[in-house]
Design a protein around this motif. Sequence first.
Motif, PDB file in Angstrom:
ATOM      1  N   THR A  81     -57.894-170.461   4.498  1.00  0.00           N
ATOM      2  CA  THR A  81     -58.067-168.911   4.582  1.00  0.00           C
ATOM      3  C   THR A  81     -57.336-168.635   5.839  1.00  0.00           C
ATOM      4  O   THR A  81     -57.690-168.713   7.014  1.00  0.00           O
ATOM      5  CB  THR A  81     -59.695-168.677   4.736  1.00  0.00           C
ATOM      6  N   ILE A  82     -56.632-167.456   5.451  1.00  0.00           N
ATOM      7  CA  ILE A  82     -56.001-166.900   6.579  1.00  0.00           C
ATOM      8  C   ILE A  82     -56.531-165.485   6.809  1.00  0.00           C
ATOM      9  O   ILE A  82     -56.779-164.636   5.925  1.00  0.00           O
ATOM     10  CB  ILE A  82     -54.385-166.444   6.400  1.00  0.00           C
ATOM     11  N   THR A  83     -57.153-165.183   7.851  1.00  0.00           N
ATOM     12  CA  THR A  83     -57.870-164.256   8.625  1.00  0.00           C
ATOM     13  C   THR A  83     -56.991-163.338   9.330  1.00  0.00           C
ATOM     14  O   THR A  83     -57.476-161.894   9.154  1.00  0.00           O
ATOM     15  CB  THR A  83     -59.264-164.508   9.126  1.00  0.00           C
ATOM     16  N   ARG A  84     -56.053-163.574   9.732  1.00  0.00           N
ATOM     17  CA  ARG A  84     -55.175-162.640  10.585  1.00  0.00           C
ATOM     18  C   ARG A  84     -53.741-163.193  10.659  1.00  0.00           C
ATOM     19  O   ARG A  84     -53.556-164.200  11.031  1.00  0.00           O
ATOM     20  CB  ARG A  84     -55.675-162.353  11.797  1.00  0.00           C
ATOM     21  N   LEU A  85     -52.903-162.371   9.905  1.00  0.00           N
ATOM     22  CA  LEU A  85     -51.268-162.711  10.085  1.00  0.00           C
ATOM     23  C   LEU A  85     -50.782-161.425  10.544  1.00  0.00           C
ATOM     24  O   LEU A  85     -50.403-160.370   9.825  1.00  0.00           O
ATOM     25  CB  LEU A  85     -50.648-163.211   8.554  1.00  0.00           C
ATOM     26  N   ASP A  86     -50.451-161.255  11.830  1.00  0.00           N
ATOM     27  CA  ASP A  86     -50.020-160.082  12.494  1.00  0.00           C
ATOM     28  C   ASP A  86     -48.644-160.272  12.941  1.00  0.00           C
ATOM     29  O   ASP A  86     -48.121-160.910  13.671  1.00  0.00           O
ATOM     30  CB  ASP A  86     -50.868-159.750  13.566  1.00  0.00           C
ATOM     31  N   PRO A  87     -47.506-159.661  12.252  1.00  0.00           N
ATOM     32  CA  PRO A  87     -46.243-159.615  12.736  1.00  0.00           C
ATOM     33  C   PRO A  87     -45.839-159.055  13.705  1.00  0.00           C
ATOM     34  O   PRO A  87     -44.639-159.456  14.244  1.00  0.00           O
ATOM     35  CB  PRO A  87     -45.541-159.176  11.395  1.00  0.00           C
ATOM     36  N   GLU A  88     -46.611-158.096  14.157  1.00  0.00           N
ATOM     37  CA  GLU A  88     -46.372-157.359  15.486  1.00  0.00           C
ATOM     38  C   GLU A  88     -46.619-158.213  16.610  1.00  0.00           C
ATOM     39  O   GLU A  88     -46.121-158.554  17.482  1.00  0.00           O
ATOM     40  CB  GLU A  88     -46.989-155.992  15.470  1.00  0.00           C
ATOM     41  N   ALA A  89     -48.145-158.691  16.630  1.00  0.00           N
ATOM     42  CA  ALA A  89     -48.396-159.312  17.897  1.00  0.00           C
ATOM     43  C   ALA A  89     -48.325-160.926  17.632  1.00  0.00           C
ATOM     44  O   ALA A  89     -48.356-161.562  18.736  1.00  0.00           O
ATOM     45  CB  ALA A  89     -50.261-159.398  17.805  1.00  0.00           C
ATOM     46  N   ARG A  90     -47.600-161.309  16.476  1.00  0.00           N
ATOM     47  CA  ARG A  90     -47.288-162.773  16.181  1.00  0.00           C
ATOM     48  C   ARG A  90     -48.610-163.514  16.428  1.00  0.00           C
ATOM     49  O   ARG A  90     -48.423-164.670  17.136  1.00  0.00           O
ATOM     50  CB  ARG A  90     -45.956-163.301  16.808  1.00  0.00           C
ATOM     51  N   ILE A  91     -49.642-163.164  15.636  1.00  0.00           N
ATOM     52  CA  ILE A  91     -50.821-164.095  15.957  1.00  0.00           C
ATOM     53  C   ILE A  91     -51.199-164.321  14.461  1.00  0.00           C
ATOM     54  O   ILE A  91     -51.053-163.548  13.423  1.00  0.00           O
ATOM     55  CB  ILE A  91     -52.154-163.161  16.290  1.00  0.00           C
ATOM     56  N   LEU A  92     -51.641-165.847  14.449  1.00  0.00           N
ATOM     57  CA  LEU A  92     -51.942-166.265  13.120  1.00  0.00           C
ATOM     58  C   LEU A  92     -53.478-167.106  13.284  1.00  0.00           C
ATOM     59  O   LEU A  92     -53.350-167.961  14.225  1.00  0.00           O
ATOM     60  CB  LEU A  92     -50.949-167.638  12.753  1.00  0.00           C
ATOM     61  N   SER A  93     -54.377-166.559  12.521  1.00  0.00           N
ATOM     62  CA  SER A  93     -55.552-167.190  12.612  1.00  0.00           C
ATOM     63  C   SER A  93     -56.226-167.447  11.193  1.00  0.00           C
ATOM     64  O   SER A  93     -55.893-166.741  10.349  1.00  0.00           O
ATOM     65  CB  SER A  93     -56.567-166.310  13.367  1.00  0.00           C
ATOM     66  N   GLY A  94     -57.216-168.214  11.347  1.00  0.00           N
ATOM     67  CA  GLY A  94     -57.745-168.765  10.176  1.00  0.00           C
ATOM     68  C   GLY A  94     -58.712-169.930  10.114  1.00  0.00           C
ATOM     69  O   GLY A  94     -58.994-170.576  11.086  1.00  0.00           O
ATOM     70  N   THR A  95     -59.160-170.355   9.163  1.00  0.00           N
ATOM     71  CA  THR A  95     -60.171-171.648   8.679  1.00  0.00           C
ATOM     72  C   THR A  95     -59.317-172.522   7.859  1.00  0.00           C
ATOM     73  O   THR A  95     -58.533-172.075   6.860  1.00  0.00           O
ATOM     74  CB  THR A  95     -61.501-171.136   8.320  1.00  0.00           C
ATOM     75  N   PHE A  96     -59.425-173.813   7.650  1.00  0.00           N
ATOM     76  CA  PHE A  96     -59.211-174.699   6.806  1.00  0.00           C
ATOM     77  C   PHE A  96     -60.134-175.876   6.432  1.00  0.00           C
ATOM     78  O   PHE A  96     -61.179-176.297   7.320  1.00  0.00           O
ATOM     79  CB  PHE A  96     -57.849-175.402   7.106  1.00  0.00           C
ATOM     80  N   GLU A  97     -60.198-176.444   5.393  1.00  0.00           N
ATOM     81  CA  GLU A  97     -60.911-177.625   4.988  1.00  0.00           C
ATOM     82  C   GLU A  97     -60.032-178.282   3.928  1.00  0.00           C
ATOM     83  O   GLU A  97     -59.304-177.913   3.306  1.00  0.00           O
ATOM     84  CB  GLU A  97     -62.361-177.490   4.183  1.00  0.00           C
ATOM     85  N   GLY A  98     -60.306-179.688   3.893  1.00  0.00           N
ATOM     86  CA  GLY A  98     -59.688-180.615   3.039  1.00  0.00           C
ATOM     87  C   GLY A  98     -60.268-181.986   3.304  1.00  0.00           C
ATOM     88  O   GLY A  98     -61.211-182.455   3.549  1.00  0.00           O
ATOM     89  N   GLN A  99     -59.044-182.937   2.878  1.00  0.00           N
ATOM     90  CA  GLN A  99     -59.503-184.250   3.109  1.00  0.00           C
ATOM     91  C   GLN A  99     -58.058-184.909   3.602  1.00  0.00           C
ATOM     92  O   GLN A  99     -57.163-184.704   3.504  1.00  0.00           O
ATOM     93  CB  GLN A  99     -59.748-184.931   1.718  1.00  0.00           C
ATOM     94  N   LEU A 100     -58.465-186.156   4.411  1.00  0.00           N
ATOM     95  CA  LEU A 100     -57.353-186.988   4.904  1.00  0.00           C
ATOM     96  C   LEU A 100     -57.714-188.508   4.337  1.00  0.00           C
ATOM     97  O   LEU A 100     -58.792-188.865   4.203  1.00  0.00           O
ATOM     98  CB  LEU A 100     -57.499-187.002   6.345  1.00  0.00           C
ATOM     99  N   ARG A 101     -56.486-188.932   4.185  1.00  0.00           N
ATOM    100  CA  ARG A 101     -56.578-190.646   3.676  1.00  0.00           C
ATOM    101  C   ARG A 101     -55.335-191.239   4.142  1.00  0.00           C
ATOM    102  O   ARG A 101     -54.280-190.844   4.230  1.00  0.00           O
ATOM    103  CB  ARG A 101     -56.476-190.648   2.174  1.00  0.00           C
ATOM    104  N   ALA A 102     -55.580-192.505   4.689  1.00  0.00           N
ATOM    105  CA  ALA A 102     -54.551-193.343   5.081  1.00  0.00           C
ATOM    106  C   ALA A 102     -53.449-193.347   4.063  1.00  0.00           C
ATOM    107  O   ALA A 102     -53.547-193.340   3.047  1.00  0.00           O
ATOM    108  CB  ALA A 102     -54.798-194.615   5.813  1.00  0.00           C
TER     109      ALA A 102
END
Length: 395
Positions: A350-371
Amino acid sequence: MLRPHNLSGVLARGWLLCVLLSLLEWLTPLAFSNRAVSSALHCGIWVLSPFVARRLPELRWLPRLLWSVLLGLLPVWLLLCLWPWGFGLIPLSYQYHFFFGTNDSGATWKTTYIYARQNGAVVARQQCEYWSLHSSETRHSRTVKIVPLTPVWQWVTSAEDEHPQGWALVDKAAVYFGPDSTKQYRADALKAGQQRCWQEQQRLDSIPQSAPRLTLPPATQRGAGTLGFELAGKVWRNFGHCFDGQACTDQCPVRASAALEYVDPTTRIYSFRIMTELHAGPTNRQQLSIWLGRVSGPGTYELESPQEASENFDLVLQDKVTDSLYSQANALDRRGPRAATQDIRPARVTITRLDPEARILSGTFEGQLRADAPRAKPLQVSKGRFDVHYFLVRN
């Protein structure tokens, strides 16, 4: 006309000079080396306008128009400052820096890094900060070519290439090119402190020690340089040994960085990659990478199949100690006799902020990892969050 027969005529001509020089700065790439000069001209246009009206009766409307617009909007902006979102802060900030800006003002373009040099001209990165509704202040950056013309004027144009052909490579902080020896001394002291901390980290790596107890970073949207998540019930976050300006510390949020690239500039489709690491002694050294292939702006992006994961998203955790690799693509891979019985969950960013002027990228994420082994058990990634400044990659 504006003949300087007396003091009023001199001041009226001063107003005309302020207007001409301000228009020259606004309409051309010419810029004053000292921001205070520009602000003095802006003030002169308002303060000296009554003297022009006195010399030229056909311009009697001028001071009334200038001052009524300025003073008439001021209470409106002050009233809007009381609004829950502070709408009046932005025009008040611009007005303040328009009349009282100096080279030390936050909203003034400051040269922070020198890429290349040719004679007296340089290609440099500049930054400034303005008030914004998204956060207390928004940082802007640009790459420009600066050609000094006189001690007062300089020619500032946009630079497409940080290292133009035929220019001498510099790649140093701008502090080393200014006359302020105190700032240069501080920059040298900061470098020396970082060197000491890196040497101390190498010494600590050889000493057995328990893993640190980490906590998740706050879910901010101001480019704090943080990334963290929970993995198998434990917190993983950007963590390492660095110099904070005063002493060595184990909290290094500046290690989280991001790169954003246009996939399709016409429709503003981006791809981005965030990278950071956890470095806590000889037995806990990991590097994390998040890549999302097609992003159009704030919103939620879900990836439910191995094909989507391979084409548009990847979450990779590399363990440098054991030289093993864990990824979201492996977690979605259903090969192996026991894979069908495992709980396969989609990845969600989920991207909560993508600001091309301030060049800030913020958000949340979830998923899985496996070897990379097909029969390895998936590890759930939850409560993931990131808040980083990114640099734009040009195609």
